[in-house]
Design a protein around this motif. Structure first.
Motif, PDB file in Angstrom:
ATOM      1  N   VAL A 147       0.992   3.676 -10.169  1.00  0.00           N
ATOM      2  CA  VAL A 147       0.551   3.775  -8.776  1.00  0.00           C
ATOM      3  C   VAL A 147      -0.783   3.060  -8.595  1.00  0.00           C
ATOM      4  CG1 VAL A 147      -0.115   5.376  -6.957  1.00  0.00           C
ATOM      5  CG2 VAL A 147       1.782   5.936  -8.453  1.00  0.00           C
ATOM      6  N   LEU A 148      -1.676   3.251  -9.561  1.00  0.00           N
ATOM      7  CA  LEU A 148      -2.987   2.596  -9.491  1.00  0.00           C
ATOM      8  C   LEU A 148      -2.828   1.078  -9.393  1.00  0.00           C
ATOM      9  CD1 LEU A 148      -6.130   2.970  -9.799  1.00  0.00           C
ATOM     10  CD2 LEU A 148      -5.793   2.464 -12.203  1.00  0.00           C
ATOM     11  N   SER A 149      -1.954   0.511 -10.227  1.00  0.00           N
ATOM     12  CA  SER A 149      -1.835  -0.945 -10.239  1.00  0.00           C
ATOM     13  C   SER A 149      -1.246  -1.449  -8.924  1.00  0.00           C
ATOM     14  CB  SER A 149      -0.995  -1.401 -11.429  1.00  0.00           C
ATOM     15  OG  SER A 149       0.306  -0.913 -11.319  1.00  0.00           O
ATOM     16  N   VAL A 150      -0.289  -0.692  -8.367  1.00  0.00           N
ATOM     17  CA  VAL A 150       0.255  -1.096  -7.069  1.00  0.00           C
ATOM     18  C   VAL A 150      -0.840  -1.039  -6.001  1.00  0.00           C
ATOM     19  CG1 VAL A 150       1.932  -0.526  -5.286  1.00  0.00           C
ATOM     20  CG2 VAL A 150       2.567  -0.289  -7.659  1.00  0.00           C
ATOM     21  N   ASN A 151      -1.660   0.018  -6.044  1.00  0.00           N
ATOM     22  CA  ASN A 151      -2.742   0.146  -5.065  1.00  0.00           C
ATOM     23  C   ASN A 151      -3.767  -0.978  -5.200  1.00  0.00           C
ATOM     24  OD1 ASN A 151      -1.617   2.392  -3.970  1.00  0.00           O
ATOM     25  ND2 ASN A 151      -2.954   3.857  -5.006  1.00  0.00           N
ATOM     26  N   LEU A 152      -4.084  -1.360  -6.445  1.00  0.00           N
ATOM     27  CA  LEU A 152      -5.042  -2.451  -6.656  1.00  0.00           C
ATOM     28  C   LEU A 152      -4.487  -3.741  -6.055  1.00  0.00           C
ATOM     29  CD1 LEU A 152      -6.171  -1.728 -10.325  1.00  0.00           C
ATOM     30  CD2 LEU A 152      -7.562  -1.497  -8.263  1.00  0.00           C
ATOM     31  N   LEU A 153      -3.178  -3.980  -6.266  1.00  0.00           N
ATOM     32  CA  LEU A 153      -2.555  -5.164  -5.677  1.00  0.00           C
ATOM     33  C   LEU A 153      -2.589  -5.090  -4.156  1.00  0.00           C
ATOM     34  CD1 LEU A 153       0.605  -5.842  -7.862  1.00  0.00           C
ATOM     35  CD2 LEU A 153      -1.536  -7.110  -7.761  1.00  0.00           C
ATOM     36  N   GLY A 154      -2.342  -3.892  -3.628  1.00  0.00           N
ATOM     37  CA  GLY A 154      -2.349  -3.717  -2.172  1.00  0.00           C
ATOM     38  C   GLY A 154      -3.710  -4.040  -1.573  1.00  0.00           C
ATOM     39  N   ASP A 155      -4.763  -3.549  -2.223  1.00  0.00           N
ATOM     40  CA  ASP A 155      -6.119  -3.838  -1.739  1.00  0.00           C
ATOM     41  C   ASP A 155      -6.386  -5.335  -1.724  1.00  0.00           C
ATOM     42  OD1 ASP A 155      -6.692  -1.275  -1.323  1.00  0.00           O
ATOM     43  OD2 ASP A 155      -8.300  -1.095  -2.797  1.00  0.00           O
ATOM     44  N   TRP A 156      -5.938  -5.983  -2.792  1.00  0.00           N
ATOM     45  CA  TRP A 156      -6.169  -7.423  -2.910  1.00  0.00           C
ATOM     46  C   TRP A 156      -5.396  -8.178  -1.825  1.00  0.00           C
ATOM     47  CZ3 TRP A 156      -1.913 -10.192  -5.605  1.00  0.00           C
ATOM     48  CH2 TRP A 156      -2.092 -11.565  -5.629  1.00  0.00           C
ATOM     49  N   LEU A 187       0.827  -1.204   0.000  1.00  0.00           N
ATOM     50  CA  LEU A 187       0.000   0.000   0.000  1.00  0.00           C
ATOM     51  C   LEU A 187       0.866   1.260   0.000  1.00  0.00           C
ATOM     52  CD1 LEU A 187      -2.822  -1.036   2.488  1.00  0.00           C
ATOM     53  CD2 LEU A 187      -3.024  -0.702   0.035  1.00  0.00           C
ATOM     54  N   TYR A 188       2.084   1.173   0.551  1.00  0.00           N
ATOM     55  CA  TYR A 188       2.934   2.353   0.616  1.00  0.00           C
ATOM     56  C   TYR A 188       3.848   2.515  -0.581  1.00  0.00           C
ATOM     57  CZ  TYR A 188       1.562   4.741   4.728  1.00  0.00           C
ATOM     58  OH  TYR A 188       0.845   5.519   5.594  1.00  0.00           O
ATOM     59  N   LEU A 189       4.047   1.420  -1.337  1.00  0.00           N
ATOM     60  CA  LEU A 189       4.922   1.520  -2.512  1.00  0.00           C
ATOM     61  C   LEU A 189       4.423   2.612  -3.457  1.00  0.00           C
ATOM     62  CD1 LEU A 189       7.262   0.494  -4.181  1.00  0.00           C
ATOM     63  CD2 LEU A 189       5.783  -1.285  -5.094  1.00  0.00           C
ATOM     64  N   GLY A 190       3.110   2.646  -3.669  1.00  0.00           N
ATOM     65  CA  GLY A 190       2.532   3.654  -4.550  1.00  0.00           C
ATOM     66  C   GLY A 190       2.810   5.064  -4.046  1.00  0.00           C
ATOM     67  N   ARG A 191       2.690   5.250  -2.736  1.00  0.00           N
ATOM     68  CA  ARG A 191       2.944   6.586  -2.182  1.00  0.00           C
ATOM     69  C   ARG A 191       4.401   6.988  -2.338  1.00  0.00           C
ATOM     70  NH1 ARG A 191      -0.639   7.030   3.298  1.00  0.00           N
ATOM     71  NH2 ARG A 191      -2.394   5.849   2.476  1.00  0.00           N
ATOM     72  N   MET A 192       5.296   6.008  -2.133  1.00  0.00           N
ATOM     73  CA  MET A 192       6.724   6.310  -2.292  1.00  0.00           C
ATOM     74  C   MET A 192       6.995   6.797  -3.706  1.00  0.00           C
ATOM     75  SD  MET A 192       7.935   5.317   0.650  1.00  0.00           S
ATOM     76  CE  MET A 192       6.402   6.048   1.145  1.00  0.00           C
ATOM     77  N   ILE A 193       6.364   6.115  -4.685  1.00  0.00           N
ATOM     78  CA  ILE A 193       6.577   6.490  -6.084  1.00  0.00           C
ATOM     79  C   ILE A 193       6.067   7.910  -6.322  1.00  0.00           C
ATOM     80  CG2 ILE A 193       5.880   5.957  -8.451  1.00  0.00           C
ATOM     81  CD1 ILE A 193       5.974   2.992  -7.679  1.00  0.00           C
ATOM     82  N   ILE A 194       4.911   8.236  -5.737  1.00  0.00           N
ATOM     83  CA  ILE A 194       4.375   9.590  -5.905  1.00  0.00           C
ATOM     84  C   ILE A 194       5.294  10.620  -5.252  1.00  0.00           C
ATOM     85  CG2 ILE A 194       2.511  11.153  -5.201  1.00  0.00           C
ATOM     86  CD1 ILE A 194       0.530   9.111  -5.844  1.00  0.00           C
ATOM     87  N   ILE A 195       5.813  10.303  -4.071  1.00  0.00           N
ATOM     88  CA  ILE A 195       6.675  11.270  -3.380  1.00  0.00           C
ATOM     89  C   ILE A 195       7.961  11.499  -4.170  1.00  0.00           C
ATOM     90  CG2 ILE A 195       8.105  11.614  -1.337  1.00  0.00           C
ATOM     91  CD1 ILE A 195       5.777  10.208   0.195  1.00  0.00           C
ATOM     92  N   GLU A 196       8.517  10.402  -4.718  1.00  0.00           N
ATOM     93  CA  GLU A 196       9.731  10.574  -5.536  1.00  0.00           C
ATOM     94  C   GLU A 196       9.434  11.502  -6.701  1.00  0.00           C
ATOM     95  OE1 GLU A 196      12.209  10.469  -8.729  1.00  0.00           O
ATOM     96  OE2 GLU A 196      10.367   9.306  -8.925  1.00  0.00           O
ATOM     97  N   SER A 197       8.292  11.298  -7.358  1.00  0.00           N
ATOM     98  CA  SER A 197       8.018  12.130  -8.528  1.00  0.00           C
ATOM     99  C   SER A 197       7.698  13.566  -8.108  1.00  0.00           C
ATOM    100  CB  SER A 197       6.888  11.530  -9.374  1.00  0.00           C
ATOM    101  OG  SER A 197       5.722  11.422  -8.624  1.00  0.00           O
TER     102      SER A 197
END
Lengths: 337, 308
Positions: B285-294, B230-240
């Motif tokens: 980010v969306l795909s990482v979040n979808l995986l996180g939810d699952w 769930l946090y991988l997506g956020r890390m990617i957003i923060i880097e960008s």
């Protein structure tokens, strides 16, 4: 109850002390603060002279004490007299910057570029950040609560799917990119709204939507899941079997009971937004603290950065304290252990 | 508060019951019924392959500049017959190639930051939860402090002070994210240590290290995997976001955030510069979040709101 209040306040006090340590350490972390503050083309001698002038050559505890309580106070305490800065080879302007009252008294030193107290400048920009954060949260609430309620009421219909997909995208979209898209569409293509600045009320629309996107998505998801949970409850079934109109069941019986965690999340999001509209402010040149800081960083104007981090962290701790105390007051069931 | 509540039901080791399907099998079974998670898995796989072998997919050189190709629209073909499918930026570089190479920085920063913060957070969380007392008090105050500091503000200041480099960006991001793991793991361990299998191990004379490693750690793994995703997506957003503000990995290395920043000055004349990198960033980010939810639903259904 009183013990709880005292302990909670003491905790906040400790946290705030730790924040000041962090703010102080920011410049110390490379081991040579003078090199960070001086222009890149300065010679080694210039850096060393500046370091001495600013007191960076002194032991860290003394520097920290001076940071907290001011140069004069610490000098008086340690030497028994106020040491005057030798202004022979230092111009008056620099001497002014070196002598501060200490952050305890709100003095973070002078902004190098603007030549006025850093905290004053940050406080001047703070209302704009507060305005942006509040507007974002209001927009988030106006969108997310109806969306979440409709989503739960019409579970597994196209309404629910649209709202779920929307909030999934909303959580995944970097808000600075949304900001750019909004500018392309509303400012460049349609020409309806301004791209940047703050000159009239409608300047806030695009930044507020941008900053509130993530909160909107999160609150929508929470409202939906809370509503689904509550709609299964016995009292909802009872209300229905009594013949209460469906919209009343949903608004009065279900939504009211689903709202406690939602209120918590809204408070949390507001706290995050108060310190986190930096990127949005940068995109729209919104004259808040975040914009000020991004500008200060590119000018190596670190007193502003330190003042801003301290202020926003202080506000965050303070808001959290108030929320917790309000909770204790509103809900006597909470145990203070 | 939500976190505390969800921790009241610890997972137990069900040794007496016959072995059911493994967590992996359950996850795969659940996956078949979740098209969004499948979509997420496909997208993230493509992005990872892109990042591992960018030279295979990149049609042109991502850093090849030529001002004769200044902000050309998508589909532009130059005199040498090379096609710029997504157009060119203000230095005449191919946007498609830059997007493909840019995936590297996003994934490296995201994954490394998640791993580092995971290791720190799990260790601190287990120690705080197991030992309690003053250790726990100190760690809890550190966590409170770290939570109070506005993250983006501190991150941009620290990266600016330390100098923007891959290492510094990863460190600054990881130094804030570990608290998420620490909080959750601490809560789990608090209830786990009251369990019979831990008390039994203690009574049997197991060393503290052994209890931490072999009894507590395995029981917090699935929770931390969920947080990590769930946090991988956020890390990617923060880097960008850092790259967007000019505090990312320095040029000429392409980064998605940096490309968006390039496009800022050309919103009215060359929208494609900021549109396409943003689309790829969002779908990653969306795909990482979808995986996180699952993963959350499969591995830890009780953890409904945990990593929020």
């Amino acid at each position: 109850m009183r013990a709880y209040i005292i302990r909670r306040m003491l905790q906040s006090f400790i946290v705030f002390g730790a924040i000041l340590v962090i703010v102080f350490s920011m410049l110390q972390i490379t081991g040579n603060p003078a090199a960070i503050l001086m222009p890149l083309e300065s010679t080694e001698e210039e850096v060393a002279a500046f370091s001495k002038e600013m007191g960076f050559d002194q032991p860290l505890p003394i520097q920290f004490a001076k940071f907290l309580f001011g140069v004069d106070t610490v000098d008086y305490f340690l030497l028994g007299e106020i040491q005057n800065i030798k202004t022979a080879d230092v111009d008056i302007e620099n001497a002014e910057r070196v002598k501060t009252l200490g952050v305890i008294r709100g003095d973070f030193g002078f902004s190098y570029r603007h030549e006025i107290p850093a905290m004053g400048l940050v406080l001047e920009h703070f209302p704009n950040t507060v305005l942006l954060a509040f507007t974002s949260v209001v927009i988030a609430i106006l969108i997310s609560i109806p969306a979440g309620v409709l989503s739960a009421t019409f579970k597994n219909t196209w309404i629910d799917h649209t709202s779920s997909v929307g909030s999934m995208f909303g959580q995944s979209m970097p808000n600075f990119w949304l900001g750019l898209l909004l500018i392309i569409f509303f400012s460049v293509y349609l020409g309806w709204l301004p791209t940047s600045g703050f000159e009239a009320w409608y300047y806030i629309i695009l930044p507020a939507v941008t900053a509130g996107l993530y909160a909107t998505a999160r609150i929508t998801r929470l409202v939906r899941s809370q509503m689904l949970e509550v709609l299964e409850m016995d009292y909802v079934r009872t209300a229905r079997s009594k013949g209460v109109a469906e919209w009343l069941v949903i608004t009065r019986h279900a939504l009211k009971n689903a709202s406690i965690p939602v209120v918590t999340l809204v408070g949390l999001e507001l706290g995050i937004l108060l310190g986190g509209t930096v990127v949005t402010e940068a995109v729209f040149a919104w004259p808040g603290v975040g914009f000020l800081v991004v500008d200060a960083i590119s000018n190596q104007d670190y007193p502003i950065v330190q003042a801003a981090v301290a202020l926003l962290a202080f506000v965050f701790v303070f808001v959290n304290l108030i929320v917790d105390l309000l909770y204790a007051w509103l809900d006597p069931r909470i145990t203070y252990s | 508060m939500a976190v505390e509540q969800s921790q009241t039901m610890p997972r137990t080791t069900d040794e007496e019951e016959p072995r059911g399907p493994s967590e992996f099998q359950l996850a795969m079974h659940e996956l078949k019924r979740r098209p969004p998670a499948i979509l997420g898995l496909i997208i993230i796989t493509i992005v990872i392959i892109m990042a591992l072998f960018p030279w295979v997919f990149s049609p042109l050189d991502p850093v090849d500049q030529d001002l004769a190709r200044y902000t050309k629209p998508p589909g532009f073909t130059d005199t040498a017959g090379r096609v710029y499918h997504l157009g060119t930026d203000q230095q005449g570089r191919d946007i498609l190639s830059r997007i493909i190479w840019g995936s590297q920085i996003s994934l490296i920063v995201g994954i490394t930051a998640v791993l580092i913060s995971g290791v720190i957070g799990i260790t601190v969380g287990i120690v705080a939860g197991y030992f309690g007392g003053w250790v726990d008090t100190i760690i809890s105050r550190i966590i409170d402090t770290a939570l109070a500091v506005p993250f983006i503000l501190l991150a941009i200041s620290m990266v600016a002070i330390l100098g923007p480099s891959l290492r510094n960006i990863i460190l600054v991001i990881a130094l804030r994210t570990w608290i998420v793991y620490a909080r959750v793991v601490r809560g789990e361990v608090l209830s786990l240590k009251e369990n019979e299998f831990v008390i039994g191990a203690k009574a049997a004379g197991c060393s503290t290290i052994r209890i931490l490693f072999f009894y507590l750690f395995p029981n917090v793994i699935s929770t931390t995997i969920v947080i990590a995703t769930l946090y991988l997506g956020r890390m990617i957003i923060i880097e960008s976001a850092l790259s967007f503000l000019g505090l990312g990995v320095p040029p000429p290395t392409p980064t998605w955030g940096g490309m968006l920043a390039d496009g800022r000055s050309f919103l009215d004349t060359a929208w494609w510069i900021s549109l396409f990198p943003g689309i790829v960033l969002m779908f990653t980010v969306l795909s990482v979040n979808l995986l996180g939810d699952w993963l959350r639903d499969v591995l830890d259904p009780k953890m409904k709101r945990i990593a929020d």
